[in-house]
Design an enzyme around this catalytic site. Structure first.
Site, PDB file in Angstrom:
ATOM      1  N   HIS A   1       0.841  -1.203   0.000  1.00 15.76           N
ATOM      2  CA  HIS A   1       0.000   0.000   0.000  1.00 15.76           C
ATOM      3  C   HIS A   1       0.868   1.242   0.000  1.00 15.76           C
ATOM      4  O   HIS A   1       1.939   1.245   0.608  1.00 15.76           O
ATOM      5  CB  HIS A   1      -0.934   0.007   1.219  1.00 15.76           C
ATOM      6  CG  HIS A   1      -2.101   0.902   1.026  1.00 15.76           C
ATOM      7  ND1 HIS A   1      -2.024   2.246   1.266  1.00 15.76           N
ATOM      8  CD2 HIS A   1      -3.350   0.644   0.576  1.00 15.76           C
ATOM      9  CE1 HIS A   1      -3.201   2.788   0.981  1.00 15.76           C
ATOM     10  NE2 HIS A   1      -4.016   1.840   0.558  1.00 15.76           N
TER      11      HIS A   1
ATOM     12  N   ASP B   1      -7.935  -5.041  -0.933  1.00 17.56           N
ATOM     13  CA  ASP B   1      -8.378  -5.892  -2.044  1.00 17.56           C
ATOM     14  C   ASP B   1      -8.059  -7.371  -1.847  1.00 17.56           C
ATOM     15  O   ASP B   1      -8.637  -8.215  -2.529  1.00 17.56           O
ATOM     16  CB  ASP B   1      -7.741  -5.409  -3.349  1.00 17.56           C
ATOM     17  CG  ASP B   1      -8.207  -4.018  -3.691  1.00 17.56           C
ATOM     18  OD1 ASP B   1      -9.434  -3.807  -3.685  1.00 17.56           O
ATOM     19  OD2 ASP B   1      -7.377  -3.132  -3.928  1.00 17.56           O
TER      20      ASP B   1
HETATM   21  N1  COA Z   1       4.052  -7.138  -5.162  1.00 16.55           N
HETATM   22  C1  COA Z   1       5.384  -7.123  -5.384  1.00 16.55           C
HETATM   23  N2  COA Z   1       6.176  -6.106  -5.077  1.00 16.55           N
HETATM   24  C2  COA Z   1       5.608  -5.065  -4.484  1.00 16.55           C
HETATM   25  C3  COA Z   1       4.259  -4.989  -4.200  1.00 16.55           C
HETATM   26  C4  COA Z   1       3.458  -6.086  -4.568  1.00 16.55           C
HETATM   27  N3  COA Z   1       2.158  -6.097  -4.343  1.00 16.55           N
HETATM   28  N4  COA Z   1       3.983  -3.814  -3.601  1.00 16.55           N
HETATM   29  C5  COA Z   1       5.141  -3.157  -3.523  1.00 16.55           C
HETATM   30  N5  COA Z   1       6.123  -3.918  -4.064  1.00 16.55           N
HETATM   31  C6  COA Z   1       7.541  -3.573  -4.165  1.00 16.55           C
HETATM   32  C7  COA Z   1       7.789  -2.707  -5.373  1.00 16.55           C
HETATM   33  O1  COA Z   1       8.093  -3.453  -6.525  1.00 16.55           O
HETATM   34  C8  COA Z   1       8.951  -1.868  -4.917  1.00 16.55           C
HETATM   35  O2  COA Z   1      10.140  -2.549  -5.076  1.00 16.55           O
HETATM   36  P1  COA Z   1      11.408  -1.777  -5.742  1.00 16.55           P
HETATM   37  O3  COA Z   1      11.718  -0.676  -4.761  1.00 16.55           O
HETATM   38  O4  COA Z   1      12.460  -2.821  -5.822  1.00 16.55           O
HETATM   39  O5  COA Z   1      10.927  -1.270  -7.059  1.00 16.55           O
HETATM   40  C9  COA Z   1       8.713  -1.724  -3.435  1.00 16.55           C
HETATM   41  O6  COA Z   1       7.873  -2.814  -3.050  1.00 16.55           O
HETATM   42  C10 COA Z   1       8.003  -0.447  -3.119  1.00 16.55           C
HETATM   43  O7  COA Z   1       6.950  -0.366  -4.064  1.00 16.55           O
HETATM   44  P2  COA Z   1       6.202   0.959  -4.471  1.00 16.55           P
HETATM   45  O8  COA Z   1       5.428   0.767  -5.716  1.00 16.55           O
HETATM   46  O9  COA Z   1       7.112   2.134  -4.376  1.00 16.55           O
HETATM   47  O10 COA Z   1       5.300   0.982  -3.250  1.00 16.55           O
HETATM   48  P3  COA Z   1       4.104   1.821  -3.110  1.00 16.55           P
HETATM   49  O11 COA Z   1       3.936   1.836  -1.665  1.00 16.55           O
HETATM   50  O12 COA Z   1       4.204   3.087  -3.793  1.00 16.55           O
HETATM   51  O13 COA Z   1       3.042   0.917  -3.907  1.00 16.55           O
HETATM   52  C11 COA Z   1       1.089  -0.101  -4.584  1.00 16.55           C
HETATM   53  C12 COA Z   1       1.768   0.829  -3.581  1.00 16.55           C
HETATM   54  C13 COA Z   1      -0.335  -0.289  -4.117  1.00 16.55           C
HETATM   55  C14 COA Z   1       1.093   0.532  -5.976  1.00 16.55           C
HETATM   56  C15 COA Z   1       1.846  -1.460  -4.627  1.00 16.55           C
HETATM   57  O14 COA Z   1       1.950  -1.990  -3.354  1.00 16.55           O
HETATM   58  C16 COA Z   1       1.183  -2.456  -5.576  1.00 16.55           C
HETATM   59  O15 COA Z   1       1.406  -2.401  -6.777  1.00 16.55           O
HETATM   60  N6  COA Z   1       0.338  -3.368  -5.026  1.00 16.55           N
HETATM   61  C17 COA Z   1      -0.359  -4.293  -5.871  1.00 16.55           C
HETATM   62  C18 COA Z   1      -1.609  -3.636  -6.455  1.00 16.55           C
HETATM   63  C19 COA Z   1      -2.684  -3.473  -5.434  1.00 16.55           C
HETATM   64  O16 COA Z   1      -2.984  -4.372  -4.668  1.00 16.55           O
HETATM   65  N7  COA Z   1      -3.315  -2.309  -5.462  1.00 16.55           N
HETATM   66  C20 COA Z   1      -4.389  -1.966  -4.550  1.00 16.55           C
HETATM   67  C21 COA Z   1      -3.936  -0.929  -3.589  1.00 16.55           C
HETATM   68  S1  COA Z   1      -5.165  -0.595  -2.371  1.00 16.55           S
END
Ligand code: COA
Length: 397
Positions: free
Chosen positions: A259, A315
């Site tokens: 998240h 989700d």
């Molecule tokens: N699966 C795999 N890796 C994940 C992940 C996931 N669900 N969520 C985060 N990561 C990893 C990223 O690849 C990143 O790694 P890196 O630094 O080597 O690139 C690291 O964790 C940080 O990710 P980041 O995208 O910067 O984190 P965030 O906090 O900005 O991301 C989301 C938030 C929601 C976009 C992300 O967690 C995600 O894509 N989740 C899956 C989609 C989802 O469930 N969305 C609903 C949200 S309510």
């Protein structure tokens, strides 16, 4: 390393009185009330009233609000007729988005941009979105649409319109709790989209249409569809570990995990996990156990490989919950919208009519122009007959 806040992370763009999230401690507050108290004691209607008006209603106020909601549940016949002309393969989120925009055509008070008129529209949208979602599911399955009930709860009425039979009280209650949990989440992508559009003084229909588009994306509300697709693809609890390992090793994301704000467990996911476990046990399905294993393996691998802890978001467990209750997979995101419309409306009204300073302004962030093809400035305009081919159109670059 680029240290800028790409994606507006942690940038304060507005004041709000609607919602606060404590991402470090896993707390979600609607208008001062803890989400867990609301999930335990409230109803979706009461929560929607709270979000829209800022206070919990007394009995008389809630009755009046319920009356307005039930009176507004019907959608225009011509909207249903238009839906019947759509290809049955159309995605329910696209149908919902186009139908909400179409509702503007039936608003004969459309030019009144006053607060009262917008609150009336907000209530009408909360009432009508479930009717649209249920109608489309029946139309695409060649079944007669079912008119909304003039009584019963929002959750009960939706399942009745979808399934064509009165749901058991426990099932309506589970949906009701899920609606409360999904109703609001501060400046997430769809709410920010709604507020951004509201800041231009566009209509509430345009704002909600934009929010629906943002919600449909798989990194936002669309994740709950992807979670269920993932579970179906994995198929068996013994396949979870190899599947997740392969997914993460190839740089893919495990949907429903992680998240942007919570750095601990999302409080909504705990409640949804409890509901999913209960319903999975009752119906003897494998989906809860598989989801729990996905959570455990993803956490373990992320910790080992990237030294970060990620947690389930809203989700992850809603997918198995809805599937065990017999909801078609692609309705997971529309179900999210049925609930989130309350939060969107509250934000749209706040964006349009906030009285306290600083008042909202037209959003206009700054982008950094990096001149992809020909350098930042000074390109010479070349007549079309003298240009070299660039093969961009069919990705032949
Ligand atoms: N699966 C795999 N890796 C994940 C992940 C996931 N669900 N969520 C985060 N990561 C990893 C990223 O690849 C990143 O790694 P890196 O630094 O080597 O690139 C690291 O964790 C940080 O990710 P980041 O995208 O910067 O984190 P965030 O906090 O900005 O991301 C989301 C938030 C929601 C976009 C992300 O967690 C995600 O894509 N989740 C899956 C989609 C989802 O469930 N969305 C609903 C949200 S309510």
């Amino acid at each position: 390393m680029d240290t800028r806040n790409i994606g507006l992370r942690n940038i304060e763009v507005a004041d709000t009185k609607i919602c606060s999230i404590d991402g470090e401690n896993g707390k979600l507050i609607y208008r001062g009330y803890d989400i867990l108290d609301l999930a335990n004691h409230s109803t979706y209607e009461e929560t929607a009233y709270l979000l829209l008006f800022g206070e919990l209603p007394n009995t008389e106020e809630l009755n009046e609000f319920n009356k307005k909601l039930t009176e507004s549940r019907m959608i225009p016949h011509s909207l249903i007729k238009n839906m019947k002309n759509k290809p049955v393969s159309a995605h329910p989120m696209d149908i919902l988005q186009s139908s909400v925009l179409e509702l503007a055509d039936y608003d004969f008070n459309r030019s009144d941009e006053g607060k009262e008129a917008n609150i009336t529209r907000a209530i009408s949208l909360i009432a009508k979105i479930p009717t649209i979602v249920a109608a489309w599911d029946r139309i695409r399955n060649k079944m007669e649409t079912i008119e909304p009930l003039q009584d019963n709860s929002h959750a009960h009425n939706f399942i009745f319109m979808l399934k064509g039979e009165q749901p058991k009280h426990e099932v309506s209650k589970i949906f009701d709790i899920s609606l409360i949990l999904h109703a609001e989440h501060s400046f997430n992508a769809s709410t920010f989209a709604a507020r951004e559009i509201a800041s231009t003084r566009a209509s509430i229909y345009a704002c909600v249409g934009g929010a629906l588009g943002a919600l449909s994306g798989e990194l936002h509300g669309g994740a709950n569809i992807q979670v269920m697709k993932m579970l179906l693809e994995i198929g068996d609890i013994n396949n979870v570990e190899p599947w997740v390992k392969k997914r993460l090793a190839s740089g893919g994301r495990v949907m429903g995990m992680g998240h942007a704000v919570y750095k601990t467990t999302d409080p909504r996911s705990e409640v949804l996990a409890t509901l999913s476990r209960a319903i999975s046990r009752e119906k003897d399905t494998i989906w809860y156990d598989m989801t729990e294993k996905v959570e455990q393996i993803t956490k373990q691998i992320m910790l080992e490989s990237k030294k970060i802890l990620i947690y389930p978001n809203v989700d992850l467990y809603s997918a198995s919950l809805y599937y065990s209750l017999g909801i078609p997979v692609d309705l997971n995101t529309p179900l999210f919208a049925i609930s989130r419309i309350a939060g969107w409306n509250a934000h749209i009204i706040e964006e349009k009519f906030a009285e306290a300073a600083p008042k909202p302004a037209l959003y206009r962030p700054k982008a950094v122009y990096v001149g992809r093809y020909c350098g930042p400035m000074g390109c010479e305009y070349i007549n079309i007959i003298n240009r070299k081919p660039n093969k961009l159109l069919n990705n032949k670059q």
